[in-house]
Design an enzyme around this catalytic site. Structure first.
Site, short mmCIF file in Angstrom:
data_model
loop_
_atom_site.label_atom_id
_atom_site.label_comp_id
_atom_site.label_asym_id
_atom_site.label_seq_id
_atom_site.Cartn_x
_atom_site.Cartn_y
_atom_site.Cartn_z
N VAL A 39 0.84 -1.19 0.00
CA VAL A 39 0.00 0.00 0.00
C VAL A 39 0.88 1.24 0.00
CG1 VAL A 39 -1.65 1.33 1.38
CG2 VAL A 39 -1.88 -1.15 1.22
N CYS A 40 0.48 2.25 -0.79
CA CYS A 40 1.14 3.56 -0.74
C CYS A 40 0.06 4.64 -0.83
CB CYS A 40 2.17 3.71 -1.85
SG CYS A 40 1.45 3.77 -3.51
N ALA A 41 0.47 5.88 -1.03
CA ALA A 41 -0.50 6.98 -1.02
C ALA A 41 -1.40 6.95 -2.25
CB ALA A 41 0.22 8.32 -0.93
#
Length: 375
Positions: free
Chosen positions: A72-74
């Protein structure tokens, strides 16, 4: 090896079903600590993306081989790259489509009950933000309550069940998220309702939502109970639908009560908050099913992912409803409050119609957890 993609809907179902998931979150530590994906059986590892640019070898021993792995990232780019690196290292791995931006905006509709006339009530769970909105459907007509800015979800859902949105309500002037109420009302030619005590600075037309209003949706009547000054605002309002459901807005949650400080009026509104909760709600049927506008923690979700409890159960178990000493109650709701929501003043101004930020700016304003409750 192939990198898989999980959507926010896929991950929401894992939350609802209490499945196991290992999340590698590659955002900065401060962003991760402030707000992350939560699930009862989720495990987490937070390693910033920049620390992995030279390779993932250093974290391979920290990643399980017997659990599903989600990166997961932004927004999505960083997680896609790290997922590919992990895949090249021999792991089966997925990344979250659209990243935390998509997670923040996802709405999952859940049916929460039937009405006496054969109608239905649906709860839209904004799983990444803790916001809850509602659609009451009866005889081909629908009322929408506390909608988010993701307006297409509601419009498409109403169309899919053959219902026309005729009324749109906001229980109060929201401070933690941008309402889609006015936009939906304009698109559907529906009546838009707002408590007048919250609307002294708005720059648009609305129908006054006041105590004693009865609004008919198809064959169902929504009874309006104005419960002033709780949650965030002086005009916060609750609805009883079909003598069965209590839509409590931000006055009462499953595990907490609303905070009265977001307009800078905590000391002035404590008395009203207590009267609403301890006197007016006490006069209602304890069999009413409370449907709040937010949830605080993942433990509040029922088995089907919905958020609800009988009012009588809350009077037994919710600490905020069981403080006999008024001074102790005052301390609870005015001291040790969580941080105020990100950009809450700008959000209030947007919901008043005073400013009109573009879509990307609105996303930025809403990023982060909801902080509507007294801890």
């Amino acid at each position: 090896m192939t990198v898989n993609i999980l959507t926010s809907h896929d991950v929401t179902k894992k939350v609802f079903n209490k499945e196991e998931l290992f999340i590698l979150d590659v955002r900065n530590e401060s962003d991760f600590q402030d707000w992350k994906i939560e699930g009862e059986n989720f495990e987490f590892l937070n390693i910033p993306y920049f620390d992995l640019l030279d390779g993932v070898e250093g974290i391979m021993n920290d990643i399980p081989t017997d659990k599903e792995i989600l990166v997961v990232c932004a927004k999505v780019g960083s997680s896609m790259m790290i997922a590919e690196m992990l895949s090249d290292a021999g792991l089966t791995v997925s990344y979250l489509e659209g990243g935390m931006k998509a997670w923040s905006e996802h709405l999952e509709p859940v049916k929460v009950g039937n009405l006496e006339d054969g109608g239905e009530i649906y709860q839209f769970v904004r799983i990444g933000k803790g916001c809850l909105s509602y659609m009451v459907v009866s005889n081909g007509e629908a009322a929408l309550i506390d909608s988010t800015r993701m307006t297409d979800v509601y419009l498409e859902f109403a169309e899919s069940i053959g219902a026309k949105i005729t009324h749109v309500f906001d229980t109060h002037l929201h401070a933690d998220h941008i309402s889609g109420g006015r936009v939906i009302a304009e698109k559907t030619n529906a009546t838009y309702w707002l408590p007048p005590k919250d609307a002294t600075e708005v720059v648009f037309d609305y129908q006054a939502l006041e105590n004693g209003n009865d609004v008919t949706i198809g064959d169902t009547t929504i009874n309006i109970h104005a419960l002033y000054s709780p949650g965030h605002t002086i005009g916060s309002t609750s609805f009883v639908v079909d003598d069965k459901f209590l839509l409590s807005g931000d006055i009462l949650f499953i595990d907490s009560i609303g905070r009265p400080d977001l307009a800078g009026m905590a000391e002035d509104w404590v008395v009203d908050l207590r009267e609403s909760l301890y006197t007016r709600f006490k006069e209602l049927s304890m069999d009413l099913i409370v449907l709040p506008a937010h949830f605080m923690i993942i433990d509040e979700l029922n088995e089907d992912g919905s958020v609800s409890k009988k009012l009588g159960t809350l009077f037994e178990k919710n600490h905020g409803l069981n403080i006999k000493d008024e001074n102790e109650f005052r301390k609870l709701v005015t001291e040790n409050l969580p941080p105020q929501p990100n950009a809450y003043q700008e959000i209030r101004q947007t919901n008043m119609g005073i400013i009109s930020p573009d879509d990307e700016k609105q996303r930025e304003m809403e990023i982060g957890p909801n902080r509507c409750a007294v801890r």
